[in-house]
Scaffold this motif. Structure first.
Motif, mmCIF file in Angstrom:
data_model
loop_
_atom_site.group_PDB
_atom_site.id
_atom_site.type_symbol
_atom_site.label_atom_id
_atom_site.label_comp_id
_atom_site.label_asym_id
_atom_site.label_seq_id
_atom_site.Cartn_x
_atom_site.Cartn_y
_atom_site.Cartn_z
ATOM 1 N N UNK A 179 5.078 9.625 2.965
ATOM 2 C CA UNK A 179 3.722 10.125 2.284
ATOM 3 C C UNK A 179 2.711 9.960 3.045
ATOM 4 N N UNK A 217 -16.740 -8.375 3.123
ATOM 5 C CA UNK A 217 -15.655 -8.005 3.988
ATOM 6 C C UNK A 217 -14.712 -6.851 3.020
ATOM 7 N N UNK A 218 -14.292 -6.045 3.830
ATOM 8 C CA UNK A 218 -13.366 -4.752 2.829
ATOM 9 C C UNK A 218 -12.199 -4.721 3.643
ATOM 10 N N UNK A 219 -11.116 -4.636 2.529
ATOM 11 C CA UNK A 219 -9.702 -4.163 2.956
ATOM 12 C C UNK A 219 -9.696 -2.989 3.966
ATOM 13 N N UNK A 249 1.041 -1.203 -0.085
ATOM 14 C CA UNK A 249 -0.075 -0.145 0.079
ATOM 15 C C UNK A 249 0.868 1.201 -0.082
ATOM 16 N N UNK A 258 0.971 7.996 -8.116
ATOM 17 C CA UNK A 258 0.176 9.530 -8.237
ATOM 18 C C UNK A 258 -0.075 9.723 -9.565
ATOM 19 N N UNK A 268 -8.062 13.020 -2.187
ATOM 20 C CA UNK A 268 -8.764 11.767 -2.582
ATOM 21 C C UNK A 268 -9.435 11.350 -1.432
ATOM 22 N N UNK A 269 -8.579 11.300 -0.247
ATOM 23 C CA UNK A 269 -9.002 10.867 1.023
ATOM 24 C C UNK A 269 -10.257 11.899 1.599
ATOM 25 N N UNK A 274 -7.126 0.569 -0.807
ATOM 26 C CA UNK A 274 -6.486 -0.765 -1.063
ATOM 27 C C UNK A 274 -7.667 -1.664 -1.020
ATOM 28 N N UNK A 318 -3.758 7.258 -8.010
ATOM 29 C CA UNK A 318 -3.740 6.086 -7.038
ATOM 30 C C UNK A 318 -4.777 4.848 -7.236
ATOM 31 N N UNK A 321 -0.251 12.671 5.950
ATOM 32 C CA UNK A 321 -1.611 12.595 5.819
ATOM 33 C C UNK A 321 -2.047 12.432 6.985
ATOM 34 N N UNK A 353 1.989 14.820 -4.408
ATOM 35 C CA UNK A 353 1.612 13.615 -3.853
ATOM 36 C C UNK A 353 0.758 13.587 -2.714
ATOM 37 N N UNK A 354 1.256 14.195 -1.846
ATOM 38 C CA UNK A 354 0.596 14.410 -0.378
ATOM 39 C C UNK A 354 -0.611 15.154 -0.477
ATOM 40 N N UNK A 362 -2.460 15.555 -3.457
ATOM 41 C CA UNK A 362 -3.241 14.755 -4.304
ATOM 42 C C UNK A 362 -4.124 13.818 -3.388
ATOM 43 N N UNK A 363 -3.277 12.979 -2.754
ATOM 44 C CA UNK A 363 -3.889 11.957 -1.776
ATOM 45 C C UNK A 363 -4.660 12.452 -0.591
ATOM 46 N N UNK A 364 -4.329 13.832 -0.236
ATOM 47 C CA UNK A 364 -5.357 14.364 0.667
ATOM 48 C C UNK A 364 -6.801 14.685 0.180
ATOM 49 N N UNK A 412 7.594 15.243 -2.665
ATOM 50 C CA UNK A 412 6.369 14.409 -2.380
ATOM 51 C C UNK A 412 5.042 15.613 -2.131
ATOM 52 N N UNK A 431 -13.617 -9.295 -3.896
ATOM 53 C CA UNK A 431 -13.320 -7.912 -3.484
ATOM 54 C C UNK A 431 -12.613 -7.163 -4.750
ATOM 55 N N UNK A 473 -8.091 0.359 4.897
ATOM 56 C CA UNK A 473 -7.199 1.248 4.603
ATOM 57 C C UNK A 473 -6.219 1.808 5.783
ATOM 58 N N UNK A 474 -5.030 2.194 5.377
ATOM 59 C CA UNK A 474 -4.450 2.760 6.509
ATOM 60 C C UNK A 474 -4.996 3.972 7.063
ATOM 61 N N UNK A 475 -5.757 4.754 6.211
ATOM 62 C CA UNK A 475 -6.260 6.147 6.563
ATOM 63 C C UNK A 475 -7.769 5.964 7.155
ATOM 64 N N UNK A 476 -8.356 4.653 7.148
ATOM 65 C CA UNK A 476 -9.558 4.456 7.679
ATOM 66 C C UNK A 476 -9.762 4.871 9.141
#
Lengths: 334, 97
Positions: free
Chosen positions: A329, B37-39, A162, A170, B95-96, A196, A174, A333, B88-89, B91-93, B85, A271, B41-44
């Motif tokens: 990264x 079931x769902x994986x 991940x 990017x 999306x999240x 993921x 993603x 966040x 990237x940070x 863009x990811x923010x 970065x 999934x 995420x690190x950010x969940x």
């Protein structure tokens, strides 16, 4: 914002830290080699001989060489260097593993720049090719968290593949697949818009190539590893050297095995999202640095009927540091 | 064949069919539960509902690295990369969000 990313790998520990507009990486080879002197005279002589090397002296007067110096010394003595980690987690095979790993990690990360600085480190996923319940990442995760907490960090774990996706996908919003080919394991993450959806690992990677080549040629694993990392071969092409030829052959088998596992695991996976467009697959990790690895991987994905449409199979810009960069990264966040 | 024998045969067939149908129904329910079931995420965010679970991972042995005497000056190889970065940070923010 400071924060830290840390790739805790079987072969390398890599720290990533932001320094104004740059990223500073610190790499350390995850290996050790113990020399136990038998007499006080031998203790003095050995210590003198180790001058300039990275080593520590234990309470019982034994010397513990660390990092690449450990591997060099092991080769010199026709022996194998030891690893504090095995197949992506703290080794249960080595009684000194936790202690040595704690020392290496604390030296690599150093002191936090502020109290409870955020640190994100990677952990492997559950393997799909190990039928018993011997593998568990929970204890490994707790050990690493405890070590980093002792150093003053607020540490959190992230799945290894991940993190790779966050570093390399990017440009594709993603969405795609990250494959981290480490020494102990291959980790895979299928990502859709930063989420993921499927993560898993396989338990064969670079160390397996070393082991099998060692069995085939009668050389020590450490010697095979050094030859392998010296290059001089291309996967899928003949080679005059017996050892390099064996290494290349086992690389071919490894890639065939990994792509078969990948195709099998993703075929009809409940999934797996319905992707609108063909996917980018990004490959990283020390094992992927062998010449011809990515090209051969792409060929074998097709041969082994990979179930998704592929746009491209690309190598990470910096394969050895990509996971640590992804951890960094992720830490920004939080 | 007497009525009694006929009844026993019909009863046995009926019981077998009922058992098979209950078994099939159970498989379908378990599969449906699994497929939801769902994986994670690190950010969940952590789950809001409290579940009672046995945490078997919370024992970490005390790791003592005292008594290890350092005999080196530099530890590890440093490499600087001009990688930025921040995009990237961001863009990811987004999306999240």
């Amino acid at each position: 914002m400071a924060n830290v990313g840390l790739d805790v790998g079987t072969s390398y520990i890599v720290l990533a830290k932001q320094d104004s507009d740059n990223i500073v990486y610190k790499d350390f080879r995850d290996a050790f080699y113990i020399i136990k002197p038998t007499t006080p005279v031998a203790t003095k002589m050995i210590e003198k001989g180790l001058a300039g090397k990275v080593f520590i002296k234990d309470k019982d007067n034994s010397f513990i060489l660390l990092g690449k110096d450990a591997i060099e010394k092991a080769i010199e003595r026709n022996d194998n260097a030891k690893r504090p980690m095995y197949r992506g987690v703290v080794s249960s095979k080595e009684k000194d593993a936790k202690r040595i790993l704690a020392f290496i990690l604390q030296e690599v990360v150093g002191q936090p720049s502020e109290p409870n600085e955020k640190l994100v480190f990677c952990v492997p996923a559950q393997p799909v090719d190990q039928e018993d319940d011997d593998f568990d990442v929970g204890y490994h995760e707790d050990v690493i968290t405890a070590i980093l907490k002792d150093s003053g960090y607020d540490a959190r774990s992230i799945n290894e593949a991940e993190a790779l996706c966050y570093a390399e996908l990017s440009d594709c919003d993603y969405t795609g697949i990250g494959i981290s080919c480490g020494a102990g394991m291959t980790n895979i993450c299928v990502m859709l818009n930063g989420e993921p959806t499927v993560v898993f690992s396989t338990t064969k990677s670079g160390d397996w190539v070393d082991r099998m080549t060692s069995v085939a040629t009668g050389e020590k694993d450490s010697v095979v590893q050094a030859e392998k990392e010296g290059g001089g071969f291309t996967i899928g092409q003949p080679n005059d050297s017996v050892m390099l030829s064996a290494i290349s052959a086992y690389y071919e088998r490894l890639i065939d095995y990994t792509t078969k596992q990948l195709s099998g695991a993703l075929s009809n996976h409940k999934l797996l999202p319905k992707f609108k467009n063909p996917l980018t697959i990004v490959i990283a990790g020390g094992t992927s640095q062998a010449s011809g690895y990515v090209d051969y991987f792409a060929v074998k994905l097709k041969d082994n009927h990979f179930p998704l449409e592929i746009k491209e199979v690309k190598h990470a810009a910096d394969p050895l540091h990509a996971v640590a960069k992804g951890c960094l990264i992720a830490s920004q966040i939080l | 064949m007497t009525n009694e024998q006929l009844f026993i045969i019909v009863f046995n067939i009926f019981s077998g069919l009922l058992g098979y149908l209950i078994g099939r129904l159970n498989i379908v329910v378990v599969s449906a539960e699994k497929s939801n079931g769902r994986i994670k995420s690190f950010f969940d965010d952590p789950p809001k509902t409290q579940t009672i679970d046995i945490d078997t991972t919370k024992y970490v042995a005390n790791i003592d690295i005292n008594g290890l005497e350092k005999k080196y000056e530099n530890f590890g190889d440093i490499k600087q990369s001009t990688d930025d970065i921040s995009s990237s940070v961001d863009k990811l923010k987004n999306i999240k969000r």
